[in-house]
Design an enzyme around this catalytic site. Structure first.
Site, PDB file in Angstrom:
ATOM      1  N   ASP A  17       3.646 -14.241   2.898  1.00  0.00           N
ATOM      2  CA  ASP A  17       3.875 -14.148   1.481  1.00  0.00           C
ATOM      3  C   ASP A  17       3.131 -15.072   0.641  1.00  0.00           C
ATOM      4  O   ASP A  17       3.055 -16.408   1.128  1.00  0.00           O
ATOM      5  CB  ASP A  17       5.278 -14.057   1.106  1.00  0.00           C
ATOM      6  CG  ASP A  17       5.713 -13.449  -0.379  1.00  0.00           C
ATOM      7  OD1 ASP A  17       4.773 -12.927  -1.122  1.00  0.00           O
ATOM      8  OD2 ASP A  17       6.806 -13.510  -0.813  1.00  0.00           O
ATOM      9  N   ASN A  19       0.096 -14.947  -1.156  1.00  0.00           N
ATOM     10  CA  ASN A  19      -1.413 -14.820  -1.355  1.00  0.00           C
ATOM     11  C   ASN A  19      -1.838 -14.786  -2.552  1.00  0.00           C
ATOM     12  O   ASN A  19      -2.708 -15.556  -3.183  1.00  0.00           O
ATOM     13  CB  ASN A  19      -1.967 -13.500  -0.833  1.00  0.00           C
ATOM     14  CG  ASN A  19      -1.882 -13.561   0.741  1.00  0.00           C
ATOM     15  OD1 ASN A  19      -1.448 -14.511   1.404  1.00  0.00           O
ATOM     16  ND2 ASN A  19      -2.065 -12.478   1.474  1.00  0.00           N
ATOM     17  N   ARG A  21      -0.175 -15.994  -5.403  1.00  0.00           N
ATOM     18  CA  ARG A  21       0.004 -17.087  -6.024  1.00  0.00           C
ATOM     19  C   ARG A  21      -0.906 -18.175  -5.695  1.00  0.00           C
ATOM     20  O   ARG A  21      -1.413 -18.800  -6.483  1.00  0.00           O
ATOM     21  CB  ARG A  21       1.639 -17.566  -5.803  1.00  0.00           C
ATOM     22  CG  ARG A  21       2.647 -17.142  -6.626  1.00  0.00           C
ATOM     23  CD  ARG A  21       3.938 -17.136  -6.106  1.00  0.00           C
ATOM     24  NE  ARG A  21       4.274 -16.329  -5.059  1.00  0.00           N
ATOM     25  CZ  ARG A  21       5.174 -16.338  -4.203  1.00  0.00           C
ATOM     26  NH1 ARG A  21       6.225 -17.411  -4.307  1.00  0.00           N
ATOM     27  NH2 ARG A  21       5.395 -15.282  -3.292  1.00  0.00           N
ATOM     28  N   ARG A  30      -6.675 -12.037  -7.160  1.00  0.00           N
ATOM     29  CA  ARG A  30      -5.630 -12.117  -5.783  1.00  0.00           C
ATOM     30  C   ARG A  30      -6.558 -11.736  -4.636  1.00  0.00           C
ATOM     31  O   ARG A  30      -5.808 -12.122  -3.767  1.00  0.00           O
ATOM     32  CB  ARG A  30      -4.723 -10.779  -6.183  1.00  0.00           C
ATOM     33  CG  ARG A  30      -3.771 -11.259  -7.376  1.00  0.00           C
ATOM     34  CD  ARG A  30      -3.003 -10.031  -7.773  1.00  0.00           C
ATOM     35  NE  ARG A  30      -2.150  -9.533  -6.740  1.00  0.00           N
ATOM     36  CZ  ARG A  30      -1.222 -10.365  -6.298  1.00  0.00           C
ATOM     37  NH1 ARG A  30      -0.655 -11.234  -7.059  1.00  0.00           N
ATOM     38  NH2 ARG A  30      -0.404  -9.738  -5.166  1.00  0.00           N
ATOM     39  N   HIS A  34      -5.644 -12.893  -0.449  1.00  0.00           N
ATOM     40  CA  HIS A  34      -5.686 -12.016   0.772  1.00  0.00           C
ATOM     41  C   HIS A  34      -6.764 -12.230   1.988  1.00  0.00           C
ATOM     42  O   HIS A  34      -6.328 -12.363   2.786  1.00  0.00           O
ATOM     43  CB  HIS A  34      -5.589 -10.553   0.314  1.00  0.00           C
ATOM     44  CG  HIS A  34      -4.676 -10.087  -0.419  1.00  0.00           C
ATOM     45  ND1 HIS A  34      -3.167 -10.483  -0.433  1.00  0.00           N
ATOM     46  CD2 HIS A  34      -4.711  -9.342  -1.579  1.00  0.00           C
ATOM     47  CE1 HIS A  34      -2.412  -9.793  -1.312  1.00  0.00           C
ATOM     48  NE2 HIS A  34      -3.264  -9.204  -2.062  1.00  0.00           N
ATOM     49  N   SER A  62       3.453  -3.510   3.512  1.00  0.00           N
ATOM     50  CA  SER A  62       4.621  -2.586   3.619  1.00  0.00           C
ATOM     51  C   SER A  62       4.607  -1.491   2.712  1.00  0.00           C
ATOM     52  O   SER A  62       3.751  -0.955   2.180  1.00  0.00           O
ATOM     53  CB  SER A  62       5.664  -3.609   3.030  1.00  0.00           C
ATOM     54  OG  SER A  62       5.530  -3.347   1.622  1.00  0.00           O
ATOM     55  N   SER A  63       5.578  -0.342   3.223  1.00  0.00           N
ATOM     56  CA  SER A  63       5.566   0.811   2.434  1.00  0.00           C
ATOM     57  C   SER A  63       5.729   0.765   0.972  1.00  0.00           C
ATOM     58  O   SER A  63       5.416   1.660   0.401  1.00  0.00           O
ATOM     59  CB  SER A  63       6.651   1.846   3.164  1.00  0.00           C
ATOM     60  OG  SER A  63       7.747   1.147   3.810  1.00  0.00           O
ATOM     61  N   LEU A 128      -0.458 -12.565  24.769  1.00  0.00           N
ATOM     62  CA  LEU A 128       0.290 -12.368  23.655  1.00  0.00           C
ATOM     63  C   LEU A 128       0.207 -11.101  22.962  1.00  0.00           C
ATOM     64  O   LEU A 128      -0.764 -10.296  23.111  1.00  0.00           O
ATOM     65  CB  LEU A 128      -0.290 -13.237  22.447  1.00  0.00           C
ATOM     66  CG  LEU A 128       0.288 -13.045  21.249  1.00  0.00           C
ATOM     67  CD1 LEU A 128       1.680 -14.059  20.751  1.00  0.00           C
ATOM     68  CD2 LEU A 128      -0.678 -13.714  19.993  1.00  0.00           C
ATOM     69  N   LEU A 192      14.494 -10.144   3.072  1.00  0.00           N
ATOM     70  CA  LEU A 192      13.819  -9.467   4.188  1.00  0.00           C
ATOM     71  C   LEU A 192      12.817  -8.305   3.935  1.00  0.00           C
ATOM     72  O   LEU A 192      11.961  -7.982   4.642  1.00  0.00           O
ATOM     73  CB  LEU A 192      14.735  -9.065   5.219  1.00  0.00           C
ATOM     74  CG  LEU A 192      15.468 -10.029   6.201  1.00  0.00           C
ATOM     75  CD1 LEU A 192      16.430  -9.203   6.957  1.00  0.00           C
ATOM     76  CD2 LEU A 192      14.361 -10.747   6.919  1.00  0.00           C
ATOM     77  N   GLU A 204      17.261 -15.866  13.923  1.00  0.00           N
ATOM     78  CA  GLU A 204      17.317 -16.960  12.872  1.00  0.00           C
ATOM     79  C   GLU A 204      16.010 -16.863  11.709  1.00  0.00           C
ATOM     80  O   GLU A 204      15.009 -16.547  11.858  1.00  0.00           O
ATOM     81  CB  GLU A 204      16.661 -18.185  13.422  1.00  0.00           C
ATOM     82  CG  GLU A 204      17.888 -18.693  14.632  1.00  0.00           C
ATOM     83  CD  GLU A 204      19.084 -18.810  14.025  1.00  0.00           C
ATOM     84  OE1 GLU A 204      19.312 -19.472  12.953  1.00  0.00           O
ATOM     85  OE2 GLU A 204      20.247 -18.565  14.810  1.00  0.00           O
TER      86      GLU A 204
HETATM   87  C1  FPP Z   1       1.774 -10.859   0.353  1.00  0.00           C
HETATM   88  O1  FPP Z   1       1.297 -11.784  -0.945  1.00  0.00           O
HETATM   89  C2  FPP Z   1       1.110 -10.379   1.206  1.00  0.00           C
HETATM   90  C3  FPP Z   1       0.384  -9.093   1.207  1.00  0.00           C
HETATM   91  C4  FPP Z   1       1.125  -8.142   0.398  1.00  0.00           C
HETATM   92  C5  FPP Z   1      -0.410  -8.610   2.294  1.00  0.00           C
HETATM   93  C6  FPP Z   1      -0.597  -9.653   3.322  1.00  0.00           C
HETATM   94  C7  FPP Z   1      -1.911  -9.404   3.880  1.00  0.00           C
HETATM   95  C8  FPP Z   1      -2.581 -10.394   4.687  1.00  0.00           C
HETATM   96  C9  FPP Z   1      -2.194 -11.531   4.793  1.00  0.00           C
HETATM   97  C10 FPP Z   1      -3.983 -10.231   4.883  1.00  0.00           C
HETATM   98  C11 FPP Z   1      -4.331  -8.746   5.551  1.00  0.00           C
HETATM   99  C12 FPP Z   1      -4.385  -8.895   6.845  1.00  0.00           C
HETATM  100  C13 FPP Z   1      -4.735  -7.852   7.870  1.00  0.00           C
HETATM  101  C14 FPP Z   1      -4.983  -8.307   9.109  1.00  0.00           C
HETATM  102  C15 FPP Z   1      -4.402  -6.566   7.108  1.00  0.00           C
HETATM  103  P1  FPP Z   1       1.519 -11.318  -2.362  1.00  0.00           P
HETATM  104  O2  FPP Z   1       0.111 -10.566  -2.594  1.00  0.00           O
HETATM  105  O3  FPP Z   1       2.835 -10.548  -2.411  1.00  0.00           O
HETATM  106  O4  FPP Z   1       1.540 -12.810  -2.747  1.00  0.00           O
HETATM  107  P2  FPP Z   1       2.345 -13.377  -4.270  1.00  0.00           P
HETATM  108  O5  FPP Z   1       3.846 -12.812  -4.071  1.00  0.00           O
HETATM  109  O6  FPP Z   1       2.050 -14.627  -4.282  1.00  0.00           O
HETATM  110  O7  FPP Z   1       1.621 -12.460  -5.406  1.00  0.00           O
END
Ligand code: FPP
Length: 245
Positions: A17, A19, A21, A30, A34, A62-63, A128, A192, A204
């Site tokens: 989480d 990206n 910000r 934004r 990502h 996520s969905s 892994l 979550l 944890e």
């Molecule tokens: C949450 O940040 C992040 C996501 C919704 C996407 C996560 C995706 C990646 C890290 C890259 C994709 C990787 C692959 C392999 C698909 P946010 O945008 O909700 O951030 P914010 O809460 O600061 O706005």
């Protein structure tokens, strides 16, 4: 290769989480957050391998992410495509096994094919296990498991009284994967968000202030340090008390 750090969790799951910000703090779109998030993911996979973590699960889409603007969804899909096209051969060469959890509904056929290819190519690998939660939501996963058990009850193959916790776990998309020992959420948010709700019963939880694009080995080690001093009781007595009685 293991760094021989004691109490390394077997299974680490991460809610990536922050990206957006990260990008807005820098006056960037934004998407740039990502994109840099994919670099953070690569660093984290490498660190997990080096530390001897056996399972790494990441919440990639996520969905609920379908509620985002269409352009941002397209960018996230594009990043997944590029990640698999660019990194799959290398991950396979490193003996990484890829598992995908989530549903196909709404995904384009080429994404479904890429995810299938990644799973099939790496299915016999023994390093892994990298679990990609893509188009994943825990409530839907549990509902699907319940529906599948109900179908067996309806045909008479299963008695309601015979349903066990293991049977439910066996019908989740994480079947065969141990529950996460440690769940990390980055960016300081503390929830979550429909991620591994069944599987997180005794995990944890560590909330890291680091925004996901800045995450890597150091932040992972900090989260593991926090995990190591936790007293995991699984509803029983503390290990220390258990030993002294
Ligand atoms: C949450 O940040 C992040 C996501 C919704 C996407 C996560 C995706 C990646 C890290 C890259 C994709 C990787 C692959 C392999 C698909 P946010 O945008 O909700 O951030 P914010 O809460 O600061 O706005």
């Amino acid at each position: 290769m293991s760094d021989a750090i004691p109490y390394i969790p077997d299974h680490v799951a991460i809610i990536m989480d922050g990206n957006g910000r990260w990008a807005s703090q820098r006056g960037l779109p934004r998407f740039e957050g990502h994109r840099r998030g994919v670099d953070a993911l690569r660093r984290t996979i490498t660190a997990a391998e080096e530390l001897g973590i056996r399972f790494l699960t990441v919440y990639s889409f996520s969905s609920e992410n379908w509620r985002r603007p269409v352009a941002e969804i397209a960018e996230l899909m594009g990043l997944l495509r590029r990640f698999i096209r660019n990194d799959l051969a290398d991950l396979h060469a490193r003996n990484v096994r890829i598992r995908v959890i989530g549903v196909d509904d709404g995904l384009s056929a080429d994404i479904v094919a890429l995810l299938d290819e990644a799973e099939k190519l790496t299915s016999s690998n023994t390093g892994l296990t990298f679990v990609v939660a893509f188009n994943y939501g825990s409530r839907r996963e549990i509902a699907d498991a319940v529906r599948s058990l109900a179908a067996d009850v309806a045909t008479g193959r299963l008695q309601p009284s015979a349903i066990t916790e293991d049977m439910i776990a066996g019908r989740l998309s994480t079947s065969g994967i141990p529950d996460p020992d440690l769940i990390i959420r980055t960016s300081g948010e503390q929830r979550l968000s429909n991620f591994l709700l069944w599987q997180a019963s005794y995990s944890e939880l560590v909330f890291s202030p680091v925004l996901w694009p800045d995450f890597g080995r150091d932040a992972l080690l900090e989260a593991i340090d926090a995990y190591r001093v936790r007293d995991r009781r699984f509803g029983g007595l503390s290990a220390a008390i258990g030993r002294s009685r």
